[in-house]
Each structure stands twice: as structure tokens, then as C-alpha cells.
Design an enzyme around this catalytic site. Structure first.
Site, PDB file in Angstrom:
ATOM      1  CG  HIS A 178      -1.884   1.146   1.257  1.00 36.82           C
ATOM      2  ND1 HIS A 178      -3.127   1.029   1.815  1.00 36.82           N
ATOM      3  CD2 HIS A 178      -1.826   2.419   0.806  1.00 36.82           C
ATOM      4  CE1 HIS A 178      -3.792   2.164   1.712  1.00 36.82           C
ATOM      5  NE2 HIS A 178      -3.002   3.038   1.096  1.00 36.82           N
ATOM      6  CG  HIS A 213      -0.781   7.158  -0.989  1.00 34.89           C
ATOM      7  ND1 HIS A 213      -1.968   7.346  -1.661  1.00 34.89           N
ATOM      8  CD2 HIS A 213      -1.093   6.490   0.152  1.00 34.89           C
ATOM      9  CE1 HIS A 213      -2.961   6.823  -0.953  1.00 34.89           C
ATOM     10  NE2 HIS A 213      -2.459   6.304   0.156  1.00 34.89           N
ATOM     11  CE  LYS A 241      -7.830   1.983  -0.948  1.00 29.98           C
ATOM     12  NZ  LYS A 241      -6.571   2.690  -0.674  1.00 29.98           N
ATOM     13  CG  HIS A 253      -9.964   4.253   3.067  1.00 28.62           C
ATOM     14  ND1 HIS A 253      -8.781   4.951   3.225  1.00 28.62           N
ATOM     15  CD2 HIS A 253     -10.795   4.724   4.031  1.00 28.62           C
ATOM     16  CE1 HIS A 253      -8.904   5.798   4.240  1.00 28.62           C
ATOM     17  NE2 HIS A 253     -10.131   5.672   4.734  1.00 28.62           N
ATOM     18  CG  HIS A 274      -5.181   1.980   5.695  1.00 29.38           C
ATOM     19  ND1 HIS A 274      -6.538   1.823   5.882  1.00 29.38           N
ATOM     20  CD2 HIS A 274      -5.059   2.827   4.649  1.00 29.38           C
ATOM     21  CE1 HIS A 274      -7.199   2.521   4.996  1.00 29.38           C
ATOM     22  NE2 HIS A 274      -6.318   3.138   4.227  1.00 29.38           N
ATOM     23  CG  ASP A 331      -1.834   4.747   3.945  1.00 29.52           C
ATOM     24  OD1 ASP A 331      -1.904   5.117   2.759  1.00 29.52           O
ATOM     25  OD2 ASP A 331      -2.604   5.160   4.831  1.00 29.52           O
TER      26      ASP A 331
END
Length: 346
Positions: A14, A16, A100, A137, A175, A248
Site C-alpha cells: 500500500h 502513495h 481500490k 479503505h 491499513h 500507506d
């Protein structure tokens, strides 16, 4: 005196990376340590089609430091207009590894997310048919639900009904932040996994709030009570293959974090492995670190384990981490766990 620990090279399930100048600034902090990463699609505009994912992957590869070996595992952003045929083609081509799901308004750049889950049922059924995992999420966004309860409510109201309606769908609870999340995974062994971040293993909401608000600890889902952190640590160090690392890591310019309405996310990529080694060491579970960082994720996603290794080093004195990385005029503050770390990664 120094001690070393050799691990199969880890993956990050995970991550970004953003885009443009930020992508170029933060990517080396991941490629230095990780062989692969699941790349989040919440750009502006989001990565919603096969063509979007192909173009974004090309930009990531173009930004890679020379000599580094790294594979970005692309995802599509699920919307109520997602085309099942386009998604299936991207999966069949090996371009995407997952899709996602962001509930609309749940976190950074999630305005295009799902508000009516019935509208995406045909897409989820198609994903189950082709074996494409759904990364979730897991928070509701109702204003009447306390922010500290949103994960537990999501499990009851959204996730469990989805899994009952589409039982063959493979799901990653990304997460997780609560005992509720860990317990749900343990109680549902089929086609369900969960990632856990560095900050949720090391910190609780007291670390963020007591003595003043620490914006660089603010993330979504938000840090919870200590008993939830302890439940996550127990899950991560248990050796249970359903739990694996997803940092994350979420870079924002420092000015966006240190603002009246600060951005959500912790930029942990540069320090993730060192912090995890310290956390597992403190828990007396260093023997479980390789499973969590390097073995469980590939098993869930059906990918081979990496063949190369990384060597972590423990020193007698705490290590010093960089406070920030450069990003033109917008530096990014690096996560500081607020406690001594004696481990370092190359």
C-alpha cells in the site's frame, strides 16, 4: 557492537507515490528498500481506466533512479461508472494487480469514490470471476459516526455485506487500525487479508494529541486507542499470513501538513524498515519480521517471493533519520516515531 538481520527483500502492499515533481522526489525512498509496491490510484484526476494505469506506470518507471530494481503494481480507482470490461482487460494484460475502493469522502482525493455500493456490485462480481483483488479503505463517512468508530461501523455496514453478496471476491482490508479489524480477519480465513502501517504499530492517539496536536502523525484512518495498537501489533507479530505490510506512506508538502486544516498521511517510506525492525525487536518477534514484510503479501497476491535480500543493522546508539526530503520549494517531512530506533536499513 553491531548486529545484522538479513531479510528477503520486502514489498510494500500500500503506497502513495503521487505524480510529477513529488513522484520524482519520493520514489527513490521506496525503490531503495522495496522490490514491489501496490500503487494507490487516488491522483487528481484518479486512475480509473486501463489507459490511465498504463500512462501512470510509464511515468513511475521514467522517474526511477538508474540502477534500481523496482516493479510498480498498478491499481484502478473504483467508481460507480467503472467499466467491468476495461477492468478485466487491464487485469488480463497483467497491468493491474488490484482495484481500490474508497468510500466517497473518506480520505485524500476520494471525492470520486463510491457512495452507493449497490451500483458497483456488477464490477465486484466480475472481479470475483477473474480473481482480481479488491483493496478497501474501510471507513464509513457518515457525519453522525465518530471518527474513531468509522472502521468498526464499516465492517458491519459495508464490508461484511459485500463479502456475503460476493463470497468469491478476494479482499484486502487496507491499513486496519482497530482490534475490530484484526478480529474480523482472524474470524474470516477465506479470501481475506489485511495490511498494517508503521504508524499504527508504533503509535496511538495519545502520541498525536497529548501535549498538543502533532500534525505529522495525523492520517486516515486516524490513530486509535492503545488497546487497538496492541491488537494490531499482536496480529503483525503472530506469524499469521493474512497480515502483511502496507506502509500507506503518503507524502504531502510540509506546509500542507502544518496548516490550519492539515493533510492526512504519514511519510514513512524512508524509515519504514528500520522502524519495523525496532518494533518487532521490542516485541521479541524479530523472527516474524520477514514473514510480515516479505512473505505474506506475495502469498496473498499469488506472486513469487523476491530472490534478493536486504541487510538491516542494529547499533548500540540510536540512529538519526533525515528530517525531510527535498521537493523543490515544497519539502516533505519524514516520519519521526518519537522514540529511539537502533536499527537501520541500507
Amino acid at each position: 557492537m553491531t548486529h545484522t538481520l538479513t531479510l528477503v527483500r520486502p514489498d510494500d502492499w500500500h503506497l502513495h507515490l503521487r505524480d510529477g515533481a513529488m513522484l520524482k522526489a519520493v520514489l527513490p525512498e521506496t525503490t531503495r528498500h522495496f522490490a514491489r509496491a501496490i500503487i494507490m490510484p487516488n491522483l487528481v484526476p484518479p486512475v480509473v481506466t486501463m489507459a490511465d494505469a498504463s500512462a501512470y506506470k510509464a511515468r513511475i518507471l521514467a522517474a526511477m533512479p538508474k540502477g534500481d530494481s523496482f516493479t510498480p503494481l498498478m491499481t484502478l480507482y473504483l467508481t460507480e461508472e467503472t467499466n467491468p470490461d476495461d477492468l478485466a482487460a487491464a487485469h488480463a494484460a497483467g497491468l493491474i494487480s488490484a482495484v481500490k475502493l474508497y468510500p466517497a469522502g473518506a480520505t485524500t482525493n476520494s471525492a470520486s469514490g463510491v457512495a452507493d455500493f449497490d451500483k458497483v456490485r456488477p464490477v465486484l462480481e466480475r472481479m470475483a470471476e477473474i480473481g482480481c483483488p479488491l483493496c478497501v479503505h474501510g471507513e464509513v463517512t457518515d457525519r453522525d459516526i465518530d471518527i474513531f468508530d468509522r472502521e468498526a461501523v464499516f465492517i458491519d455496514r459495508v464490508l461484511d455485506p459485500i463479502r456475503r453478496a460476493v463470497p468469491e471476491l478476494r479482499v484486502v482490508m487496507e491499513h486496519i487500525t482497530t482490534k475490530d479489524g484484526a478480529d474480523y480477519v482472524k474470524a474470516n480465513p477465506e479470501r481475506l487479508g489485511a495490511t498494517i502501517t508503521v504508524q499504527h504499530l508504533m503509535l496511538d492517539r495519545n502520541d498525536m494529541l497529548v501535549g498538543g496536536m502533532r500534525p505529522h502523525y495525523y492520517c486516515l484512518p486516524i490513530l486509535k486507542r492503545r488497546d487497538h495498537r496492541e491488537a494490531l501489533l499482536a496480529a503483525a507479530t503472530s506469524g499469521d499470513a493474512r497480515f502483511f505490510l502496507g506502509t500507506d506512506s503518503a507524502p504531502h508538502p510540509t506546509h500542507a501538513k502544518e496548516s490550519e486544516c492539515c493533510s492526512a498521511g504519514c511519510f514513512t517510506a524512508p524509515v519504514a524498515l528500520a522502524c519495523l525492525a525496532q518494533t518487532f525487536d521490542d516485541a521479541g518477534a524479530l523472527d516474524k519480521l520477514e514473514g510480515f514484510t516479505s512473505l505474506h503479501g506475495p502469498a496473498f497476491y499469488g506472486l513469487p517471493v523476491n530472490t534478493d535480500t536486504v541487510i538491516l543493522t542494529k547499533s548500540d546508539s540510536p540512529v538519526t533519520f533525515p528530517k525531510e526530503i527535498k521537493n523543490g520549494a515544497d519539502p516533505v517531512t519524514v516520519f519521526n516515531p518519537g522514540s529511539p530506533v537502533y536499527w537501520s536499513a541500507p
